[in-house]
Design an enzyme around this catalytic site. Structure first.
Site, PDB file in Angstrom:
ATOM      1  N   LYS A 170      52.019  33.621  32.439  1.00 30.28           N
ATOM      2  CA  LYS A 170      51.817  32.325  33.307  1.00 30.28           C
ATOM      3  C   LYS A 170      50.477  31.655  33.129  1.00 30.28           C
ATOM      4  CE  LYS A 170      50.324  31.402  37.702  1.00 30.28           C
ATOM      5  NZ  LYS A 170      49.924  30.062  37.298  1.00 30.28           N
ATOM      6  N   GLU A 217      40.545  41.094  34.941  1.00 28.60           N
ATOM      7  CA  GLU A 217      39.226  40.892  34.466  1.00 28.60           C
ATOM      8  C   GLU A 217      38.968  39.606  35.477  1.00 28.60           C
ATOM      9  OE1 GLU A 217      37.724  41.769  31.982  1.00 28.60           O
ATOM     10  OE2 GLU A 217      39.195  42.768  30.734  1.00 28.60           O
ATOM     11  N   CYS A 230      33.161  33.297  33.326  1.00 31.40           N
ATOM     12  CA  CYS A 230      33.182  34.630  34.209  1.00 31.40           C
ATOM     13  C   CYS A 230      32.098  35.194  34.025  1.00 31.40           C
ATOM     14  CB  CYS A 230      34.590  35.364  33.841  1.00 31.40           C
ATOM     15  SG  CYS A 230      34.681  35.753  32.262  1.00 31.40           S
ATOM     16  N   GLU A 246      29.741  33.619  43.199  1.00 32.65           N
ATOM     17  CA  GLU A 246      29.943  33.112  41.935  1.00 32.65           C
ATOM     18  C   GLU A 246      30.140  31.553  42.204  1.00 32.65           C
ATOM     19  OE1 GLU A 246      33.817  33.976  40.148  1.00 32.65           O
ATOM     20  OE2 GLU A 246      32.744  34.202  38.177  1.00 32.65           O
TER      21      GLU A 246
HETATM   22  P1  NAD Z   1      42.556  32.084  40.474  1.00 30.92           P
HETATM   23  O1  NAD Z   1      42.170  33.734  40.608  1.00 30.92           O
HETATM   24  O2  NAD Z   1      42.576  31.309  41.406  1.00 30.92           O
HETATM   25  O3  NAD Z   1      43.668  31.925  39.160  1.00 30.92           O
HETATM   26  C1  NAD Z   1      43.766  32.688  38.157  1.00 30.92           C
HETATM   27  C2  NAD Z   1      45.261  32.797  37.633  1.00 30.92           C
HETATM   28  O4  NAD Z   1      46.145  33.328  38.788  1.00 30.92           O
HETATM   29  C3  NAD Z   1      45.991  31.460  37.614  1.00 30.92           C
HETATM   30  O5  NAD Z   1      46.998  31.370  36.716  1.00 30.92           O
HETATM   31  C4  NAD Z   1      46.560  31.324  39.093  1.00 30.92           C
HETATM   32  O6  NAD Z   1      47.875  30.505  39.133  1.00 30.92           O
HETATM   33  C5  NAD Z   1      47.114  32.714  39.212  1.00 30.92           C
HETATM   34  N1  NAD Z   1      47.040  33.148  40.942  1.00 30.92           N
HETATM   35  C6  NAD Z   1      46.411  32.676  41.844  1.00 30.92           C
HETATM   36  N2  NAD Z   1      46.676  33.497  42.902  1.00 30.92           N
HETATM   37  C7  NAD Z   1      47.889  34.265  42.488  1.00 30.92           C
HETATM   38  C8  NAD Z   1      48.625  35.246  43.369  1.00 30.92           C
HETATM   39  N3  NAD Z   1      48.354  35.500  44.642  1.00 30.92           N
HETATM   40  N4  NAD Z   1      49.256  36.031  42.598  1.00 30.92           N
HETATM   41  C9  NAD Z   1      49.488  35.981  41.349  1.00 30.92           C
HETATM   42  N5  NAD Z   1      48.802  35.002  40.367  1.00 30.92           N
HETATM   43  C10 NAD Z   1      47.883  34.289  41.305  1.00 30.92           C
HETATM   44  O7  NAD Z   1      41.100  32.018  39.288  1.00 30.92           O
HETATM   45  P2  NAD Z   1      40.787  30.538  38.678  1.00 30.92           P
HETATM   46  O8  NAD Z   1      40.396  29.749  39.783  1.00 30.92           O
HETATM   47  O9  NAD Z   1      42.047  30.095  37.990  1.00 30.92           O
HETATM   48  O10 NAD Z   1      40.007  31.193  37.530  1.00 30.92           O
HETATM   49  C11 NAD Z   1      38.416  31.252  37.874  1.00 30.92           C
HETATM   50  C12 NAD Z   1      38.210  32.618  38.166  1.00 30.92           C
HETATM   51  O11 NAD Z   1      38.357  33.556  37.059  1.00 30.92           O
HETATM   52  C13 NAD Z   1      36.790  32.928  38.217  1.00 30.92           C
HETATM   53  O12 NAD Z   1      36.478  33.874  39.434  1.00 30.92           O
HETATM   54  C14 NAD Z   1      36.246  33.728  36.883  1.00 30.92           C
HETATM   55  O13 NAD Z   1      35.144  34.342  37.217  1.00 30.92           O
HETATM   56  C15 NAD Z   1      37.711  34.353  36.787  1.00 30.92           C
HETATM   57  N6  NAD Z   1      37.643  34.659  35.196  1.00 30.92           N
HETATM   58  C16 NAD Z   1      37.295  35.865  34.831  1.00 30.92           C
HETATM   59  C17 NAD Z   1      37.385  36.248  33.313  1.00 30.92           C
HETATM   60  C18 NAD Z   1      36.999  37.600  32.968  1.00 30.92           C
HETATM   61  O14 NAD Z   1      37.354  38.011  31.847  1.00 30.92           O
HETATM   62  N7  NAD Z   1      36.527  38.311  33.791  1.00 30.92           N
HETATM   63  C19 NAD Z   1      37.462  35.042  32.512  1.00 30.92           C
HETATM   64  C20 NAD Z   1      37.799  33.691  32.995  1.00 30.92           C
HETATM   65  C21 NAD Z   1      37.823  33.454  34.309  1.00 30.92           C
END
Ligand code: NAD
Ligand code: MN
Length: 830
Positions: A191, A266, A300, A397
């Site tokens: 997804k 992650e 991140c 963050e």
């Molecule tokens: P998010 O957690 O809102 O979304 C990430 C993904 O999860 C999206 O595809 C979203 O649609 C999905 N999602 C959201 N809620 C969900 C649920 N309840 N069940 C299943 N899937 C769900 O994060 P974002 O705003 O898209 O991304 C930013 C965040 O990602 C930041 O906090 C950043 O630090 C983190 N990030 C971490 C890494 C890493 O490698 N550690 C890399 C990139 C981003």
């Protein structure tokens, strides 16, 4: 503007990359369907969502809004495909991955432009960084597909993997997920993030082009609440790999608790960027640009906390402001801009909110004098000074181009400040003194440390963090284990030898869900009867005759190297196999666990000692156990009613196991990677820290030794809850441990009700990992409780393990659970 003006100002002209081919590609295909079984299918809902270009706030294309019906179809396709893909020879999988890498390169221009349009990040980054790394990831994992059989013997693919990715590196995160999954023989339902699906849909075309078998990769676009949640809950998904925010990661941990789904997370970060006063400040300034203004700070591992040694702080801040004034923000497709747009209005609002809060809390905000474009979602580079370490902007963050700076005086203070965060993702250290930098690196609590560099990535070097940054690694050999499981786990429970356990009193929990085999009674004939006769005729456990009543010996708890009374003041009875009381042990409670955790923390010097010394102590424990071999065997007979020969075998195996881990102590070592840079990456295997260990009921001695030995061998300190039904083998070890030079606090033992005590350990904020070998429900409780500080867990889900067997009972799996890889990047050259 005339030539003279340009000569004076050295102003850049516009250098736009053409959007036309990408826009034409979009126009031809949209609205996009879902990619299931290598076909484009309409979403069950019939609904579509706009994908926006953040630089113009205009829609680019429509993508399908899937729901759980579509997720079901995608998972079913992946399941069917798995039956053959999981059996496909590594070489064949390698050819497919290699072909994907080639096709990424062939389409690199289109992919780079699409990514810039959809995400708002600069074309310089997508063209020079994201897309090349995507190709590199597929090449690298083509290699692991080829080598899996020889390099990961005994491991099998997990099955169907649900993968959920964020919007900040849409195609790169896809590659980090899909490449290792396919290399190891899994099939995938991915997804993409709501705002950035377009490059994943182009990737789907590549899947078709290379002729990957239908169903191996399925891509389902849509809202988190429709697609993400359905995927996470789906009963036929064997693993969830997630990258995103800590809050969502935590909720996924809770939703999947007890399901047996493998999970890698992650999550977020608030990474320190540490500058010592001997650093090359001009390099530092460029480093900061890459650390926090790269991808508009939506990274991140962004170096979002600038920690500067006090005496150079003013100079550095002045230099930084000068540099910020020169940063160029604008159309992401302009090749000469530094910063593009923020991905969505929601993210922009969040950044604005946190920046306002920073100002309100009293920090000093600085932004360049120029203005941002107004037709899209832009936010200027921002620098905060006068920030208190506890301020919101220093802890939370922000996920935007906002840097907060703080100062320190000494290296010790720098480390303390750097580690003052819930996250454990990345860090960078700047100093011309390599000795200082390499001394600091291991002390930083982070999965990746960059020395005099920042935001470097390569497929060969695993990336990932711990605690609220999640767990698991992506890339490197360590990343492969997220996508495999030991082959023996598939062997059904009935074929695994479990010790024959005669009926225990109803008040006690039986062993971890395995039913005692039917012929228990016949097997405990012979020596057991003889042993009981001895005891009943006035022999003690060693068989010596005595007319005096035995001296009562009630083991206490073992905390900080001392035997201490349980806080509750209560004891619990221990029964033999006939339900007769054979002794008491302390009834540990929450307070005892807290004391044990504190003792374990205080003993962290154990990790700093030499591996040679740790090995010596493990040998010494083995030696002292061997001296009391018969006594321990009889104790096992007494508690379990198993035949003496079987008990003696358990003791022998325990001694051998101690030798194994003494051997491993100085041999389970890290690696030196050679990524494409002038330099090296040191992949160090670090201890987890404090590990909670709940031992299985069966094999009361061997279960205890098999878990404690690898943990302490790797430098961890432990809080152990022994077998609940048969705890006396563990308490008999007190003296063995006391006489083996083991420093106080390395092993702490709390007897009592396993599940209640485990719960306390799993919830404890100062525990870094929890191992639990008990019931299925207990396992679920542990995984649920672990979500608090996101500690790593290793649970049995109530499945038995043959502890006597060296494949199931010892080795790499145990060592891996005892450690995590820290990658330290050390570039060469002046
Ligand atoms: P998010 O957690 O809102 O979304 C990430 C993904 O999860 C999206 O595809 C979203 O649609 C999905 N999602 C959201 N809620 C969900 C649920 N309840 N069940 C299943 N899937 C769900 O994060 P974002 O705003 O898209 O991304 C930013 C965040 O990602 C930041 O906090 C950043 O630090 C983190 N990030 C971490 C890494 C890493 O490698 N550690 C890399 C990139 C981003
Ligand atoms: Mn978009």
């Amino acid at each position: 503007m005339n030539v003279m003006d340009i000569f004076e100002t050295m102003e850049y002209g516009p250098a736009p990359e053409a959007a036309t081919p990408a826009l034409a590609w979009l126009k031809e295909r949209q609205p996009f369907g879902l990619f299931i079984n290598n076909q484009w299918v309409k979403p069950a809902s019939g609904k579509y969502l706009d994908s926006i270009s953040p630089a113009s706030a205009k829609p680019l294309a429509q993508v399908a809004a899937a729901n759980s019906t579509d997720v079901d179809a995608a998972v079913a396709a992946a399941r069917t495909a798995f039956t053959s893909w999981g059996q496909t020879p590594g070489h064949v999988r390698a050819r497919y991955l290699y072909a994907i890498a080639r096709h990424i390169q062939k389409h690199s221009r289109l992919l780079a432009v699409l990514e810039s349009l959809d995400n708002g990040k600069s074309i310089r980054e997508t063209r020079d960084l994201d897309i090349p790394l995507v190709a590199r990831h597929f090449y690298y994992h083509a290699g692991w597909a080829q080598l899996m059989a020889s390099e990961l013997p005994g491991y099998e693919p997990v099955g169907v993997v649900g993968q959920i990715i964020p919007w900040n590196f849409p195609l790169l995160m896809l590659a980090w997920k899909i490449a290792p999954a396919l290399a190891m023989g899994n099939t995938v339902v991915l997804k993409p993030a709501r705002y950035t699906s377009l490059t994943a849909l182009k990737f789907a075309e590549i899947v078709q082009e290379v002729g990957l078998p239908p169903g191996v990769v399925n891509i389902v676009t849509g809202e988190a609440s429709q697609v993400g949640e359905a995927l996470v809950k789906h009963p036929d998904v064997n693993k969830i790999a997630f990258t995103g925010s800590t809050d969502v990661g935590r909720s996924i941990r809770r939703v999947t608790a007890g399901s047996g789904k493998k999970l890698s997370l992650e999550l977020g970060g608030k990474s320190p960027f540490i500058v010592f006063d001997d650093a090359d400040l001009d390099s530092v300034v460029e480093g900061v640009v890459d650390a926090i203004w790269f991808n508009q700070g939506q990274v991140c591992c962004a170096g979002s906390r600038l920690l500067v040694q006090e005496d150079i702080a003013d100079r550095l801040i002045t230099k930084l402001r000068t540099r910020m004034e020169k940063l160029r923000i604008g159309d992401p497709l302009d090749k000469a801009i530094d910063m593009g747009a923020i991905v969505s209005p929601g993210q922009l609002n969040e950044i604005q909110r946190l920046v306002a809060q920073g100002v309100e809390e009293g920090a000093t905000m600085w932004q360049p004098s120029w203005a941002c474009p107004t037709d899209g979602y832009f936010f200027p580079p921002t620098l905060f000074t006068n920030v208190a370490p506890a301020a919101t902007i220093a802890q939370v963050e922000i996920f935007g181009p906002v840097l907060v700076s703080m100062t320190f005086r000494t290296p010790t203070e720098a480390v303390a400040l750097a580690n003052n965060t819930r996250y454990r993702l990345a860090a960078s250290v700047w100093s011309e003194n390599i000795n200082l930098a390499l001394d600091i690196a291991p002390k930083l609590k982070a999965g990746t440390v960059w020395v005099n560099c920042t935001n470097m990535f390569d497929a060969s070097s695993g990336f990932g963090g711990y605690r609220e940054s999640g767990y698991g690694r992506e890339g490197g050999k360590e990343g492969l284990y997220e996508y495999v499981r030991p082959g023996w786990e598939k062997i059904t429970a009935s074929t695994i030898a479990t010790p024959t356990t005669p009926t225990t009193p109803a008040t006690l929990a039986t062993s971890n869900g395995s039913s005692p085999s039917g012929d228990a009674n016949t097997q405990r004939a012979g020596e057991l009867v003889a042993d009981e006769d001895m005891r009943e005729n006035g022999h003690d456990a060693l068989g010596f005759h005595s007319d005096l009543p035995p001296i009562d010996r009630t083991p206490k708890l073992f905390i900080k190297g001392k035997q201490v009374r349980p806080d509750s003041g209560y004891s619990r009875d221990v029964y033999d196999s006939h339900g007769r009381v054979i002794g008491q042990v302390g009834e540990g409670n929450r307070k005892d666990i807290r004391n044990a955790v504190e003792a374990a923390h205080a003993a962290s010097g154990w990790a700093a000692g030499t591996t040679h010394n740790r090995a010596q102590i493990l040998y010494y424990i083995a030696e002292n156990l061997a001296v009391r071999e018969k006594e321990f065997a009889r104790r096992i007979v007494e508690q379990t009613g198993r035949p003496y020969t079987a008990a003696a075998e358990e003791v022998q195996t325990s001694i051998a196991r101690l030798f194994s881990y003494a051997a491993w102590t100085d041999k389970y070592e890290g690696a030196v990677h050679r990524p494409p840079l002038r330099g090296v990456v040191l992949a160090m295997k670090e201890q987890m820290g404090v590990i909670g260990v709940a031992c299985p009921d069966e094999y009361p001695l061997l279960g205890f030794i098999s878990l404690v030995a690898p943990a302490i061998a790797m430098g961890n300190t432990v809080v152990v809850i022994p077998s609940q039904s048969d705890p006396l083998c563990a308490t008999d070890c007190y003296q063995v441990l006391e006489t083996s030079d083991l420093p106080a606090g390395v092993v702490n033992i709390v007897t009592g009700e396993r599940d209640a005590l485990s719960q306390v350990v799993a919830e404890h904020d100062d525990v870094d990992a929890m191992w639990y070998f008990g019931t299925a429900d207990g396992s679920r409780q542990i995984e649920l409780a672990s979500a608090g500080n996101m500690k790593r867990t290793w649970v049995s889900y109530g499945h038995p393990r043959n502890w006597l067997d060296s494949v199931q009972g010892e080795g790499e799996e145990f060592l891996r659970e005892s450690t995590q890889v820290k990658n330290i990047w050390v570039p060469y050259g002046e």
